[in-house]
Design an enzyme around this catalytic site. Sequence first.
Site, short mmCIF file in Angstrom:
data_model
loop_
_atom_site.label_atom_id
_atom_site.label_comp_id
_atom_site.label_asym_id
_atom_site.label_seq_id
_atom_site.Cartn_x
_atom_site.Cartn_y
_atom_site.Cartn_z
N SER A 147 2.42 -13.89 4.81
CA SER A 147 3.41 -13.37 5.88
C SER A 147 3.60 -14.38 7.18
O SER A 147 2.77 -15.11 7.53
CB SER A 147 2.66 -12.25 6.26
OG SER A 147 3.55 -11.70 7.46
N TYR A 169 -4.73 -7.09 10.26
CA TYR A 169 -3.67 -7.30 9.18
C TYR A 169 -3.67 -8.86 8.89
O TYR A 169 -3.62 -9.40 7.97
CB TYR A 169 -2.71 -6.58 9.38
CG TYR A 169 -1.55 -6.84 8.37
CD1 TYR A 169 -1.59 -6.78 6.97
CD2 TYR A 169 -0.32 -7.90 8.63
CE1 TYR A 169 -0.51 -7.13 6.06
CE2 TYR A 169 0.64 -8.10 7.72
CZ TYR A 169 0.61 -8.03 6.50
OH TYR A 169 1.33 -8.56 5.67
N LYS A 198 -4.58 -12.02 6.02
CA LYS A 198 -3.58 -13.22 5.52
C LYS A 198 -4.17 -14.73 5.67
O LYS A 198 -4.24 -15.31 4.81
CB LYS A 198 -2.18 -13.06 6.18
CG LYS A 198 -1.56 -11.67 5.62
CD LYS A 198 -1.20 -11.49 4.26
CE LYS A 198 -0.55 -10.17 3.93
NZ LYS A 198 -0.82 -9.77 2.52
P1 NAD Z 1 3.92 -1.87 -0.05
O1 NAD Z 1 2.66 -1.19 0.37
O2 NAD Z 1 4.98 -1.32 -0.48
O3 NAD Z 1 3.25 -2.55 -1.57
C1 NAD Z 1 1.90 -2.74 -1.68
C2 NAD Z 1 1.15 -1.98 -2.85
O4 NAD Z 1 -0.15 -2.41 -2.88
C3 NAD Z 1 1.42 -0.61 -2.94
O5 NAD Z 1 1.99 -0.31 -4.12
C4 NAD Z 1 -0.03 -0.30 -3.02
O6 NAD Z 1 -0.12 0.95 -3.46
C5 NAD Z 1 -0.87 -1.31 -3.55
N1 NAD Z 1 -2.07 -1.42 -3.26
C6 NAD Z 1 -2.62 -1.60 -1.98
N2 NAD Z 1 -4.08 -1.78 -2.14
C7 NAD Z 1 -4.44 -1.62 -3.33
C8 NAD Z 1 -5.49 -1.83 -4.19
N3 NAD Z 1 -6.77 -2.00 -3.42
N4 NAD Z 1 -5.60 -1.82 -5.39
C9 NAD Z 1 -4.42 -1.75 -6.01
N5 NAD Z 1 -3.25 -1.40 -5.30
C10 NAD Z 1 -3.13 -1.50 -3.93
O7 NAD Z 1 4.15 -3.16 0.56
P2 NAD Z 1 5.20 -4.52 0.29
O8 NAD Z 1 5.91 -4.46 1.42
O9 NAD Z 1 5.71 -4.24 -0.97
O10 NAD Z 1 4.37 -5.67 0.57
C11 NAD Z 1 3.77 -6.44 -0.49
C12 NAD Z 1 2.67 -7.51 0.04
O11 NAD Z 1 3.67 -8.42 0.93
C13 NAD Z 1 1.72 -7.01 0.70
O12 NAD Z 1 0.44 -8.05 0.73
C14 NAD Z 1 2.13 -7.49 2.37
O13 NAD Z 1 1.21 -7.59 3.07
C15 NAD Z 1 3.15 -8.48 2.05
N6 NAD Z 1 4.24 -8.81 2.99
C16 NAD Z 1 5.04 -7.67 3.49
C17 NAD Z 1 5.96 -7.88 4.26
C18 NAD Z 1 6.77 -6.73 4.47
O14 NAD Z 1 7.57 -6.63 5.59
N7 NAD Z 1 6.93 -5.64 3.82
C19 NAD Z 1 6.14 -8.88 5.03
C20 NAD Z 1 5.23 -10.11 4.67
C21 NAD Z 1 4.34 -9.80 3.87
C1 WQD Z 2 11.53 -6.26 14.06
C2 WQD Z 2 12.05 -5.95 15.20
C3 WQD Z 2 10.58 -4.90 16.94
C4 WQD Z 2 10.90 -0.95 15.21
C5 WQD Z 2 6.31 -6.68 10.89
C6 WQD Z 2 4.64 -7.42 10.66
C7 WQD Z 2 4.91 -8.62 10.14
C8 WQD Z 2 5.76 -8.43 8.58
C9 WQD Z 2 6.86 -7.79 8.93
C10 WQD Z 2 3.94 -7.79 6.90
C11 WQD Z 2 11.21 -6.43 16.42
C12 WQD Z 2 11.93 -4.19 16.72
C13 WQD Z 2 10.85 -2.41 15.21
C14 WQD Z 2 11.36 -0.16 15.98
C15 WQD Z 2 12.46 -1.84 17.42
N1 WQD Z 2 4.83 -7.66 7.68
N2 WQD Z 2 11.78 -2.62 16.51
N3 WQD Z 2 12.07 -0.55 16.92
O1 WQD Z 2 7.40 -6.92 13.99
O2 WQD Z 2 8.90 -8.72 13.00
O3 WQD Z 2 6.86 -7.84 11.75
O4 WQD Z 2 6.78 -6.71 9.74
O5 WQD Z 2 3.43 -9.13 6.79
O6 WQD Z 2 3.60 -8.81 9.74
O7 WQD Z 2 4.37 -7.55 12.12
O8 WQD Z 2 8.86 -6.27 12.10
O9 WQD Z 2 10.65 -4.51 11.54
O10 WQD Z 2 8.23 -4.05 13.02
O11 WQD Z 2 10.29 -5.21 14.02
O12 WQD Z 2 12.98 -2.22 18.17
O13 WQD Z 2 11.20 1.23 15.86
O14 WQD Z 2 12.54 -4.80 15.48
O15 WQD Z 2 10.24 -4.90 18.26
O16 WQD Z 2 11.57 -7.01 17.55
P1 WQD Z 2 8.01 -7.64 12.95
P2 WQD Z 2 9.37 -4.99 12.75
#
Ligand code: NAD
Ligand code: WQD
Length: 348
Positions: free
Chosen positions: A129, A153, A157
Amino acid sequence: MAKSILVTGGAGYIGSHTVLQLLLGGYSIVVVDNLDNSSDIALKRVKELAGDFGKNLVFHQVDLRDKPALEKIFARTKFDAVIHFAGLKAVGESVQKPLLYFNNNLTGTITLLEVMASHGCKQLVFSSSATVYGCPKEVPCTEEFPLSAASPYGRTKLFIEGICCDIYRSDSEWKIILLRYFNPVGAHPSGHIGEDPRGIPNNLMPYVQQIAVGRRPHLTVYGTDYSTKDGTGVRDYIHVVDLADGHIAALCKLSDANIGCEVYNLGTGKGTSVLEMVAAFEKASRKKIPLVMAARRPGDAEIVYAATEKAERELNWKAKYGIDEMCRDQWNWAGKNPYGYGSSDSTN
Ligand code: NAD
Ligand code: WQD
């Protein structure tokens, strides 16, 4: 023969979109997910959307930390590679419950890596991430930037990235790609799969979407005094289908002889403010999003966006969609599924 890929967390938001693109690309897919933060309906819809390719999808409701169950799955199928999405991802919750995050994300990953190694499957794509860049001193963020963890979190990562590099150093047969996603939004253009967070959404666009369908009254804008074009935070939003395609590019890259353990940003390289994103969503949905201006959210960065050159050059991948398409597809999903995969009385 079709390549066989294990997708952990494949029922989740990014996982389900990636599984669909993989099936359509001719891959054979086994999903492992404990459904802690997802619904099996997502995978049923993926199967439907994949048409004839849907027969190449198998699902096991298994927790990654259940080593015997994972062993059985690896004993049954010889996987060419693993895409590892499974993990908990709520930054705020991780601050409240760090051990839950360390246990789930770290133990889950270590168990997976042990089982992979013992079955000779040494090719991995991991969901990292942009959170590992913390509050970057400058933008765009290149892969060489200093890394930091602003939350448990984020620390999971960072740890997992480090574990992967150490594993490769210990055994050069491993090929590992760490993908640092920026801010995934939007949904599949069909409107049949999308993001369906449990409880109150933490992220901007799922929150905005729930306002548009009448589930929440207004958006709290966190911070209006940043040094940005309109004072609100700037992020690199990326269409989830572009992100999904980035995983196929990464899988192809794993065929390179000397990939080692390599990291790539997946973003668009463009920064968009909160107010710009809201305006784009209002245009797409023709709904007014009421705003309440508020103080900064603790720990938030001011401006984060990706340097995309490395992924373009080495993965031959580039995001195709802009924020108008992201908002169009997010609204299409929300309008068709105002309560996500559930019903109005099963979610809050
Ligand atoms: P999500 O929560 O929709 O998907 C994650 C899935 O993993 C879920 O279906 C959950 O049930 C499953 N899971 C969690 N722990 C588990 C375990 N111990 N065993 C089996 N299954 C398990 O999240 P997402 O947004 O699809 O994110 C997927 C990956 O990408 C995550 O690792 C997340 O950290 C990373 N990521 C997400 C974002 C984002 O903003 N969505 C950004 C950067 C990185
Ligand atoms: C985006 C912008 C907020 C909600 C997070 C995780 C990051 C990654 C992606 C997993 C910011 C603003 C948000 C609200 C707002 N996930 N905001 N009102 O913070 O960039 O990243 O998700 O890895 O690790 O930290 O994303 O969507 O929460 O926020 O004003 O109710 O929207 O302040 O500027 P962020 P976000």
